[in-house]
Design a protein around this motif. Structure first.
Motif, PDB file in Angstrom:
ATOM      1  N   ARG A  83       5.848  11.932  -7.607  1.00 50.22           N
ATOM      2  CA  ARG A  83       6.451  11.447  -6.373  1.00 50.22           C
ATOM      3  C   ARG A  83       5.505  10.487  -5.684  1.00 50.22           C
ATOM      4  NH1 ARG A  83      10.999  14.183  -5.380  1.00 50.22           N
ATOM      5  NH2 ARG A  83      11.296  16.111  -6.564  1.00 50.22           N
ATOM      6  N   GLY A  84       6.070   9.501  -5.011  1.00 47.85           N
ATOM      7  CA  GLY A  84       5.267   8.472  -4.388  1.00 47.85           C
ATOM      8  C   GLY A  84       5.101   8.668  -2.902  1.00 47.85           C
ATOM      9  N   TRP A  85       4.916   7.563  -2.191  1.00 50.77           N
ATOM     10  CA  TRP A  85       4.585   7.587  -0.774  1.00 50.77           C
ATOM     11  C   TRP A  85       5.670   8.245   0.075  1.00 50.77           C
ATOM     12  CZ3 TRP A  85       7.811   5.121   2.682  1.00 50.77           C
ATOM     13  CH2 TRP A  85       8.773   4.285   2.141  1.00 50.77           C
TER      14      TRP A  85
ATOM     15  N   LEU B 234      -7.504  -1.961  -0.688  1.00 48.71           N
ATOM     16  CA  LEU B 234      -7.885  -1.608   0.676  1.00 48.71           C
ATOM     17  C   LEU B 234      -6.755  -1.905   1.667  1.00 48.71           C
ATOM     18  CD1 LEU B 234     -11.557  -2.907   0.613  1.00 48.71           C
ATOM     19  CD2 LEU B 234     -10.851  -0.525   0.959  1.00 48.71           C
ATOM     20  N   CYS B 235      -6.006  -2.971   1.411  1.00 48.61           N
ATOM     21  CA  CYS B 235      -4.889  -3.316   2.293  1.00 48.61           C
ATOM     22  C   CYS B 235      -3.754  -2.307   2.207  1.00 48.61           C
ATOM     23  CB  CYS B 235      -4.362  -4.714   1.944  1.00 48.61           C
ATOM     24  SG  CYS B 235      -5.481  -6.058   2.354  1.00 48.61           S
ATOM     25  N   HIS B 236      -3.639  -1.647   1.054  1.00 47.51           N
ATOM     26  CA  HIS B 236      -2.540  -0.688   0.834  1.00 47.51           C
ATOM     27  C   HIS B 236      -3.105   0.674   0.435  1.00 47.51           C
ATOM     28  CE1 HIS B 236       0.341  -4.064   0.927  1.00 47.51           C
ATOM     29  NE2 HIS B 236      -0.565  -4.716   0.235  1.00 47.51           N
ATOM     30  N   ALA B 237      -4.196   1.063   1.086  1.00 47.61           N
ATOM     31  CA  ALA B 237      -4.931   2.256   0.676  1.00 47.61           C
ATOM     32  C   ALA B 237      -4.063   3.518   0.710  1.00 47.61           C
ATOM     33  CB  ALA B 237      -6.158   2.438   1.566  1.00 47.61           C
ATOM     34  N   ASP B 238      -3.316   3.727   1.793  1.00 47.37           N
ATOM     35  CA  ASP B 238      -2.499   4.945   1.896  1.00 47.37           C
ATOM     36  C   ASP B 238      -1.442   4.987   0.799  1.00 47.37           C
ATOM     37  OD1 ASP B 238      -3.946   5.710   4.088  1.00 47.37           O
ATOM     38  OD2 ASP B 238      -2.507   4.929   5.547  1.00 47.37           O
TER      39      ASP B 238
ATOM     40  N   TYR C  37      -1.582   3.639  -2.255  1.00 49.01           N
ATOM     41  CA  TYR C  37      -2.161   3.945  -3.571  1.00 49.01           C
ATOM     42  C   TYR C  37      -2.734   5.358  -3.636  1.00 49.01           C
ATOM     43  CZ  TYR C  37      -1.533  -0.792  -5.265  1.00 49.01           C
ATOM     44  OH  TYR C  37      -0.973  -1.968  -5.681  1.00 49.01           O
ATOM     45  N   ARG C  38      -3.164   5.896  -2.515  1.00 49.02           N
ATOM     46  CA  ARG C  38      -3.664   7.278  -2.518  1.00 49.02           C
ATOM     47  C   ARG C  38      -2.533   8.273  -2.712  1.00 49.02           C
ATOM     48  NH1 ARG C  38      -6.934   5.789   2.261  1.00 49.02           N
ATOM     49  NH2 ARG C  38      -9.067   5.373   1.601  1.00 49.02           N
TER      50      ARG C  38
ATOM     51  N   VAL D 172      -0.010   8.185  -4.702  1.00 44.36           N
ATOM     52  CA  VAL D 172       0.522   8.277  -6.063  1.00 44.36           C
ATOM     53  C   VAL D 172      -0.588   8.747  -6.997  1.00 44.36           C
ATOM     54  CG1 VAL D 172       1.605   7.017  -7.963  1.00 44.36           C
ATOM     55  CG2 VAL D 172       2.169   6.443  -5.591  1.00 44.36           C
ATOM     56  N   GLU D 173      -0.279   9.754  -7.789  1.00 45.36           N
ATOM     57  CA  GLU D 173      -1.287  10.338  -8.680  1.00 45.36           C
ATOM     58  C   GLU D 173      -1.436   9.488  -9.939  1.00 45.36           C
ATOM     59  OE1 GLU D 173      -0.316  14.374  -9.381  1.00 45.36           O
ATOM     60  OE2 GLU D 173      -0.544  14.981  -7.291  1.00 45.36           O
ATOM     61  N   ARG D 174      -2.034   8.334  -9.751  1.00 51.27           N
ATOM     62  CA  ARG D 174      -2.353   7.428 -10.851  1.00 51.27           C
ATOM     63  C   ARG D 174      -3.778   6.936 -10.669  1.00 51.27           C
ATOM     64  NH1 ARG D 174       1.679   9.216 -12.565  1.00 51.27           N
ATOM     65  NH2 ARG D 174       3.396   8.200 -13.675  1.00 51.27           N
ATOM     66  N   PRO D 175      -4.497   6.607 -11.755  1.00 47.77           N
ATOM     67  CA  PRO D 175      -5.879   6.134 -11.614  1.00 47.77           C
ATOM     68  C   PRO D 175      -5.956   4.907 -10.717  1.00 47.77           C
ATOM     69  CG  PRO D 175      -5.375   6.613 -13.913  1.00 47.77           C
ATOM     70  CD  PRO D 175      -4.081   6.683 -13.167  1.00 47.77           C
ATOM     71  N   SER D 176      -6.843   4.938  -9.766  1.00 50.06           N
ATOM     72  CA  SER D 176      -7.012   3.832  -8.833  1.00 50.06           C
ATOM     73  C   SER D 176      -8.408   3.900  -8.228  1.00 50.06           C
ATOM     74  CB  SER D 176      -5.955   3.891  -7.730  1.00 50.06           C
ATOM     75  OG  SER D 176      -6.215   2.930  -6.735  1.00 50.06           O
ATOM     76  N   LEU D 177      -9.006   2.749  -8.007  1.00 53.42           N
ATOM     77  CA  LEU D 177     -10.334   2.723  -7.403  1.00 53.42           C
ATOM     78  C   LEU D 177     -10.331   3.333  -6.004  1.00 53.42           C
ATOM     79  CD1 LEU D 177     -11.602  -0.813  -8.499  1.00 53.42           C
ATOM     80  CD2 LEU D 177     -12.450   1.397  -9.292  1.00 53.42           C
ATOM     81  N   ILE D 178      -9.217   3.195  -5.293  1.00 51.89           N
ATOM     82  CA  ILE D 178      -9.161   3.729  -3.940  1.00 51.89           C
ATOM     83  C   ILE D 178      -9.061   5.247  -3.951  1.00 51.89           C
ATOM     84  CG2 ILE D 178      -6.647   3.693  -3.619  1.00 51.89           C
ATOM     85  CD1 ILE D 178      -9.322   2.604  -1.054  1.00 51.89           C
ATOM     86  N   ARG D 179      -8.629   5.827  -5.065  1.00 53.63           N
ATOM     87  CA  ARG D 179      -8.637   7.286  -5.219  1.00 53.63           C
ATOM     88  C   ARG D 179      -9.972   7.770  -5.768  1.00 53.63           C
ATOM     89  NH1 ARG D 179      -3.804  10.099  -5.415  1.00 53.63           N
ATOM     90  NH2 ARG D 179      -4.654  11.491  -7.024  1.00 53.63           N
ATOM     91  N   LEU D 180     -10.688   6.875  -6.443  1.00 50.69           N
ATOM     92  CA  LEU D 180     -11.974   7.235  -7.032  1.00 50.69           C
ATOM     93  C   LEU D 180     -13.112   7.120  -6.035  1.00 50.69           C
ATOM     94  CD1 LEU D 180     -13.391   8.013  -9.708  1.00 50.69           C
ATOM     95  CD2 LEU D 180     -13.636   5.569 -10.185  1.00 50.69           C
TER      96      LEU D 180
END
Length: 307
Positions: free
Chosen positions: A3-5, A202-206, A208-209, A211-219
């Motif tokens: 599930r997403g945002w 960074l502009c869309h941090a919330d 990308y956080r 969604v449970e997919r690999p992302s630098l903003i989650r890392l």
């Protein structure tokens, strides 16, 4: 189901029927034409740096790269249709909303890819432009797109793919891959893409956080990702200053590159010292604006001085 945002799944929406201008706009978005135009322009940039002439070959290579880029982007849209539905940023894309079906999108994209490769193969440039075009297709659709759902390091083949159009233009103008200058140009485009990507996150941090997919903003926390972007901006500046030392470029071109190298660590980087989303958006605009303004200045300078 992931599930997403908005907590919704990625079920298939109802297909909408579009006509006229609405259909044209939807197809333009599905093929990401607006994003592909600058990519085609970078092929023209590589051509002009090697051979500063406005001739038919320049137009042909730009058209060929544009067709190829739009085709690859369309295939990417089909590959990521389920993922696009999970993000606020992408959930309104034509395939995600059902405005365009994956089957026709894939067929049109395949035709565009074939057309772009045919253009690169058919103008008598030899095999290098075609080989680089095929490499871009494999890297972008064969590696980057599937890998980005598995690892953050998918950014590497994606960055390489995005840096190949200037090489296509360069080789179409008669340049060889053994010349150091083209690899500095390649590095310039590759290094620009990394902070560009970090700033988008960074502009869309919330988003990308969520969604449970690999992302630098989650890392990484946002503060560390800002520092990572700063490091890559500094590396971009170093390459720009190195290119400014190239005495094969016109003086105005070298001055533009030197200005980019000196100002890039200051103007786009300063807003990143803040912590707001608007600061990242400002940095993104300044980074892209400064980068492409420099490319335009170099292009005009090379053409005017050669003429």
């Amino acid at each position: 189901m992931t599930r997403g945002w908005n907590g919704k799944g990625n079920s298939q929406p109802a297909v909408e029927r579009l006509t006229g201008m609405a259909a044209a706009l939807a197809w333009s978005r599905a093929l990401k034409v607006v994003r592909c135009l600058p990519m085609a322009a970078t092929a023209g940039f590589g051509f002009i740096v090697q051979r500063p002439e406005l001739d038919v070959a320049l137009g042909v290579v730009v058209v060929g790269v544009l067709l190829l880029a739009c085709g690859c982007a369309g295939i990417n849209s089909v590959q990521e249709v389920r993922l696009d539905r999970l993000y606020r940023r992408t959930c309104t894309r034509p395939l995600a909303t059902g405005q365009i079906r994956p089957g026709p999108a894939l067929a049109v994209s395949a035709v565009l890819v074939a057309g772009g490769l045919a253009v690169l193969a058919g103008y008598g440039w030899g095999g290098l432009p075609l080989s680089l075009g095929l490499a871009a297709l494999v890297l972008y659709n064969g590696l980057y797109t599937p890998l980005k759902q598995i690892t953050v390091f998918a950014l590497i083949p994606g960055g390489v793919a995005g840096s190949l159009p200037p090489l296509i233009g360069w080789t179409s103008a008669g340049g060889g891959l053994a010349e150091p200058r083209i690899w500095l140009l390649f590095s310039l485009f590759f290094l620009w893409q990394i902070p560009h990507f970090c700033l988008i996150l960074l502009c869309h941090a919330d988003d990308y956080r969520a969604v449970e997919r690999p992302s630098l903003i989650r890392l990484f926390p946002a503060r560390r990702l800002r520092r990572i972007a700063l490091v890559w901006i500094a590396a971009l500046a170093v390459v720009a200053l190195t290119l400014a030392l190239d005495d094969q470029l016109q003086s105005a071109s070298r001055l533009a590159l030197a200005g980019m190298g000196l100002l890039m660590p200051l103007i786009p980087a300063l807003p990143l010292l803040g912590a707001r989303v608007d600061d990242a958006r400002l940095s993104l605009w300044l980074l892209n604006g400064g980068f492409f303004l420099t490319l335009l200045t170099v292009t005009v300078a090379q053409l005017l001085c050669a003429g």
